[in-house]
Design a protein around this motif. Structure first.
Motif: not given
Length: 641
Positions: A54-62, A102-108
């Protein structure tokens, strides 16, 4: 879906510490071949391998996040998927004016933790194991999903606490954490009886697992303080006359909603498909969201040990493109060392191997698959759940008479009709039901284990769980036990490890909070009848699942090892495994050879017991002796799959 590794040190981190954590990520590169990253501060090192979904281009981790006044307050490393992340982001934005980059689930997850605290974990619909480091308070918060879909190993030593998606990574930095690598004899005995290592144990004494449905708070120099936030219960709501159709519809709608949310991804989603009702229901509902759905099935050439034909018929009925993979005995045996390496601890379930093969095949076509795990535990699908019905007459007998029946059964010759019924009827539920697997009885265990300790029994594992379900009906108690034992010890371990071994994400829509809510209210007579199991679920799926599957008896996933171990397919391989093993201080190799000979000659069916010991020997050869070095391929896949 990814692999994470975290270290919270008592001393300040050094360049060498960061390098060691970074290197330890390599042994779980299969969990996240798309990206690799690390982050550290004075006390924490995070390592991460990302499988971009999900949100491949962003939502990088850590991932760093914080409120406007402290935009990098938190650091997150997260393995899993949050299926209601869009709803959570919208709610946080409306209630707290939360800002996202971002548009991902990690930030949520991080934002939910910031605004709701530990209660955030109760609001997440998904599978997860994550860690959040609060740079302002100096506290680590780690959590795992309610059912234990995603793993998280823990180790606390003299130099700090580490946690990881796979135990191999913790073994690689054992000296950095300050832990030993001695084996746990009690965990070995539990494994030998149950065919899996029960949570929170592992086969290494100083490495454990954060339990399903739990979170922990950790500060530098202190052991994790664990809290259970989810305890499955079965608050039965009886069906009243005239409400049956509405209740079945409620089940169908909950499952349909769960599948819809589990289809959220920026990559292609497929589905595993067996000949059973559970995976067929998931695939049929998934077709409503992806008419080009691809389904996958594995099986064997031996008659009676394959559901390929039924699955192909189901795929045709729902209109899915279908791919099959037939596994032969030679490639089956050759794959076992690799399978056990990926597992971290042995699980003596032969279906792991064909699952590994079909996951490899599926990864050529998709990056995510849905599957039907959890339906049997939630809706009453195992045939053994009908046992209380057959043993009900024994409950009316005084305890002395029940014990006398048990004593009588001991004198009846093996194979005599009624012997097993008398034996089982003489025992209480707590005594006779260990969960869905039992490889060895006490006498057999005493013959095979060199250091057999009769005080270490299955009741170490089951008694505390049974204590929490006193007063429930017997089937609900069995379901509750299986949620804490068989489901998270075998079913979910093999599902996670065999798919992630092939950089494939597996999602399980039945193990969703809303599906659990409606399933937990189903009364006994809507689970088990004299003719079938999962009665309410079958009724709910009328019109969704093809008729040839809807009322089909449960087959499970049989693997023909009973036949293979008697013939040229696996007998020589098993004998060589025994001869070469250096685990003779743990198991009596003479006794194991005798079992193999008796099995070959048809004296007794020792297939499950043999497989349990063979898996332990191979595990020992890999992780203790270093004699067996599996062939592990570098995971290189195109991101766009």
């Amino acid at each position: 879906m990814c692999g994470l590794l975290g270290l919270l040190t008592t001393d300040e981190t050094t360049t060498d510490t960061v390098a060691r954590v970074d290197a330890a990520m390599h042994c779980m590169r299969h969990r996240g071949p798309d990206e690799h990253g690390t982050w550290h501060d004075a006390h924490v090192v995070f390592g991460f391998n990302r499988l971009s979904i999900i949100d491949i281009a962003h939502s990088h981790q850590p991932l760093r996040w914080g409120p406007p006044e402290s935009p990098e307050r938190y650091a997150l490393t997260f393995n899993g998927e949050i299926y209601n992340y869009l709803e959570i982001r919208a709610q946080l934005a409306e209630e707290f004016d939360a800002q996202f980059r971002t548009d991902g689930d990690s930030e949520a997850i991080v934002a939910a933790f910031h605004f709701w605290g530990e209660d955030a974990v109760r609001r997440l619909r998904g599978m997860f194991a994550f860690a959040i480091w609060d740079t302002e308070t100096g506290e680590m918060f780690v959590a795992r999903d309610p059912f234990g879909i995603k793993p998280l190993f823990l180790a606390t030593g003299t130099k700090g606490t580490a946690f990881a998606s796979e135990k191999k990574s913790l073994l690689d930095i054992a000296d950095v954490v300050g832990i030993g690598t001695e084996l746990d004899d009690r965990a070995i005995e539990h494994y030998t009886v149950l065919q899996y290592v029960p949570e929170p144990e592992t086969l290494h004494r100083e490495i454990t697992r954060l339990e399903s449905g739990s979170f922990a708070r950790i500060t530098p120099g202190s052991a994790p303080l664990q809290t259970r936030y989810f305890e499955p219960t079965f608050p039965v709501r009886p069906f009243t006359p005239g409400t049956e159709a509405a209740r079945y519809q409620e089940i169908a709608e909950a499952l349909e909603d769960s599948v819809a949310k589990h289809m959220r991804a920026d990559v292609t989603v497929g589905s595993f498909l067996s000949g059973g009702i559970d995976s067929t229901a998931i695939a049929a509902l998934a077709m409503r969201h992806n008419p080009k759905l691809v389904t996958f099935t594995t099986g064997f050439e031996r008659e009676g040990y394959s559901e390929i034909d039924v699955a192909a018929e189901s795929a045709e009925a729902i209109g899915a493109r279908h791919i099959t993979r037939v596994v032969g005995p030679e490639e089956f045996a050759a794959a076992v060392p690799s399978v056990i390496w990926y597992l971290d601890d042995p699980v003596a379930d032969p279906s792991l191997v064909p699952l590994w093969f079909i996951a490899r095949e599926a990864r050529k076509h998709v990056k995510v698959v849905l599957s039907g795990e959890g339906a049997d535990e939630l809706f009453g699908g195992y045939t053994i759940y009908r046992e209380p019905l057959s043993l009900k007459p024994f409950e009316r007998l005084p305890k002395p008479l029940r014990r006398a029946a048990g004593a009588l059964s001991e004198r009846i010759p093996e194979g005599t009709r009624g012997k097993s019924l008398l034996h089982r009827g003489s025992m209480t539920l707590e005594e006779r039901y260990y969960g869905n697997a039992r490889s060895f009885g006490d006498a057999q265990l005493r013959a095979v284990l060199k250091d057999f300790r009769p005080e270490w029994t299955h009741q170490d594992v089951t008694a505390p769980i049974y204590e929490r379900s006193r007063g429930w009906d017997p089937v609900a108690r069995m379901q509750h036990l299986d949620l804490f034992t068989w489901l998270r010890g075998d079913i979910l371990v093999k599902a996670d490890k065999m798919t992630m071994a092939n950089s494939l994400e597996l999602r399980v829509p039945f193990l969703d909070p809303e599906v659990y809510r409606v399933a937990s209210q189903v009364p006994l007579d809507q689970k088990i009848t004299k003719d079938t199991t999962k009665y309410a679920l079958r009724r709910a799926l009328e019109g969704i699942v093809p008729g040839h599957v809807l009322h089909r008896a449960k087959l499970g996933f049989p693997v023909p090892i009973r036949h293979w171990l008697r013939g040229p397919e696996l007998y020589d391989w098993a004998n060589e495994t025994i001869e070469q093993s250096q685990a003779g201080h743990i198991v009596d190799k003479t006794a194991v050879r005798r079992m193999l000979a008796e099995h070959r000659d048809g004296v007794s069916d020792h297939s499950r017991r043999l497989w349990t010991v063979l898996c332990l020997m191979i595990w020992h050869g890999i992780f203790v002796e270093g004699r067996i070095v599996p062939e592990i391929e570098e995971p290189i896949y195109p991101v766009e799959v």
